[in-house]
Design an enzyme around this catalytic site. Structure first.
Site, short mmCIF file in Angstrom:
data_model
loop_
_atom_site.label_atom_id
_atom_site.label_comp_id
_atom_site.label_asym_id
_atom_site.label_seq_id
_atom_site.Cartn_x
_atom_site.Cartn_y
_atom_site.Cartn_z
N LYS A 1 0.84 -1.20 0.00
CA LYS A 1 0.00 0.00 0.00
C LYS A 1 0.88 1.25 0.00
O LYS A 1 2.07 1.17 0.31
CB LYS A 1 -0.90 -0.02 1.24
CG LYS A 1 -0.12 -0.02 2.55
CD LYS A 1 -1.02 -0.31 3.74
CE LYS A 1 -0.18 -0.27 5.02
NZ LYS A 1 -0.95 -0.67 6.20
N TYR B 1 17.78 30.41 5.57
CA TYR B 1 16.71 31.23 6.13
C TYR B 1 16.91 31.44 7.62
O TYR B 1 17.26 30.51 8.36
CB TYR B 1 15.36 30.52 5.94
CG TYR B 1 14.81 30.64 4.54
CD1 TYR B 1 14.60 31.89 3.94
CD2 TYR B 1 14.49 29.49 3.82
CE1 TYR B 1 14.09 31.98 2.65
CE2 TYR B 1 13.97 29.59 2.53
CZ TYR B 1 13.78 30.84 1.95
OH TYR B 1 13.27 30.93 0.69
C1 LIG Z 1 -0.09 -1.65 6.82
C2 LIG Z 1 -0.65 -2.94 7.22
C3 LIG Z 1 0.19 -4.05 7.40
C4 LIG Z 1 1.70 -3.93 7.39
O1 LIG Z 1 2.13 -3.40 8.62
P1 LIG Z 1 3.67 -3.15 8.99
O2 LIG Z 1 3.64 -2.66 10.38
O3 LIG Z 1 4.18 -2.13 8.03
O4 LIG Z 1 4.38 -4.45 8.83
C5 LIG Z 1 -0.41 -5.27 7.66
N1 LIG Z 1 -1.76 -5.40 7.74
C6 LIG Z 1 -2.59 -4.34 7.59
C7 LIG Z 1 -4.06 -4.54 7.71
C8 LIG Z 1 -2.06 -3.08 7.35
O5 LIG Z 1 -2.89 -2.03 7.23
#
Ligand SMILES: *Cc1c(COP(=O)(O)O)cnc(C)c1O
Length: 344
Positions: free
Chosen positions: A37, A247
């Site tokens: 994702k 800055y």
């Molecule tokens: C993002 C997510 C993961 C992965 O989590 P990490 O902490 O990055 O390993 C797994 N399951 C779900 C439902 C997520 O939203």
């Protein structure tokens, strides 16, 4: 042709594969999937997924349906799980047409999916995070009974800590497993993988640790860094003692200094929290940040590497636990905020 931008994000594919293999091994009897994702946490979902699929990964998790388009032609749509599920009728139609697998998170989503499609889906059960997910008390609902569930999953709230919530959620998930017939059972994210075999089920869902993040001490030394961002030195300047930099003139040169102006700023995800602390690197030499980070540039001290000149590249210090410690940003943020100007 558009010239290459002065920022590059190198992906170490060997480290990525080694991390996935290690997490797969640490998952015991379960197989490891991959959370891709948010454009694979900013690293480029298409190339990350391709590298992992070639290494044998079969399960890919995106947040919402549109993110699957990035994986078109690289990953079999049936292997792409859409965690947010069907959020609207448009979403449902898109997933149906593309052959994606939604995660059902509520009775409303179950109804929407059953009405339009009714095919294979995953089911997210809330065991205590109170984010997305079907409440435990809805497990007996007849809509749930009608779902064709591939993976019954839940998500841990505090896997990166030693919290009593972990065991509680694990127990509720085990209870939910008895109530839902599915092919796979999944609970653990990266941190959850090292909580023990009872958290593994048949499928784990690492994200952060795949990309070199270390959410729990047990993972120290188990995964290697994958993201190697670098930026170009656009100009070299010689400062006199008393000259100020950037800055609001927050840095004053205590002596004559050679400094470099680097094409990296807060618009690229090098946020202002790095102002006056942190460093870039060249062949291991430390090049401290001087003064404020600007939108598109940062000034660094070249004392440790005096032969560096205009057009040379310097690396961001992206050992994630260390960078998180210095910047105050989470390891997740450090990855996902790397901007669009990096050539990936
Ligand atoms: C993002 C997510 C993961 C992965 O989590 P990490 O902490 O990055 O390993 C797994 N399951 C779900 C439902 C997520 O939203």
């Amino acid at each position: 042709m558009t010239p290459e931008p002065p920022l590059r994000l190198h992906l170490d594919s060997e480290a990525l594969v080694a991390n996935w293999q290690r997490l797969d091994a640490l998952s015991g009897k379960a197989r490891a999937g991959a959370a891709v994702k948010a454009d694979a946490y900013g690293l480029g979902a298409r190339r990350v997924a391709k590298v992992l699929a070639d290494a044998g990964c079969r399960d890919f998790f995106v947040a919402y349906a549109g993110e699957a388009a990035e994986l078109d032609g690289v990953i079999d749509p049936a292997a792409i799980r859409v965690l947010h599920g069907p959020l609207s009728d448009d979403d449902t139609a898109y997933m149906k047409q593309a052959g994606l697998r939604p995660t059902i998170n509520s009775l409303a989503q179950a109804a929407r999916w059953l009405k339009a499609v009714g095919g294979a889906c995953d089911l997210m059960v809330d065991t205590g995070i109170n984010r997305l997910g079907l409440p435990m008390e809805d497990l007996g609902n007849e809509l749930v009974g009608r779902l064709n569930v591939c993976t019954m999953m839940s998500h841990l709230a505090s896997a990166d800590e030693d919290s009593p919530l972990n065991a509680q959620q694990c127990a509720r998930w085990t209870e939910a497993r008895a109530a839902v017939q599915a092919r796979d059972y999944s609970l653990a994210n990266s941190a959850g993988i090292v909580l023990g075999a009872e958290y593994h089920g048949t499928l784990t869902r690492p994200g952060l640790a795949l990309y070199g993040g270390v959410p729990r001490a047990e993972l120290t030394g188990e995964v290697a860094s994958v993201a190697k961002p670098a930026a170009m030195i656009m100009q070299v300047r010689d400062l006199s003692a008393g000259d100020t930099v950037g800055y609001n003139a927050t840095f004053t040169a205590p002596r004559p200094m050679r400094v470099g102006v680097v094409a990296l700023g807060y618009a690229d995800g090098f946020l202002r929290c790095w102002s006056g602390k942190g460093m870039l690197r060249s062949n291991g030499c430390e090049l401290p940040v001087l003064g404020r980070v600007s939108m598109d540039m940062t000034v660094i001290d070249l004392s440790a590497a005096p032969t560096l000149s205009e057009g040379d590249w310097v690396e961001m210090d992206y050992d994630l636990p260390q960078a998180s410690h210095v910047s105050g940003l989470s390891q997740y943020e450090l990855l996902t905020l790397l901007g669009r100007r990096f050539s990936r």
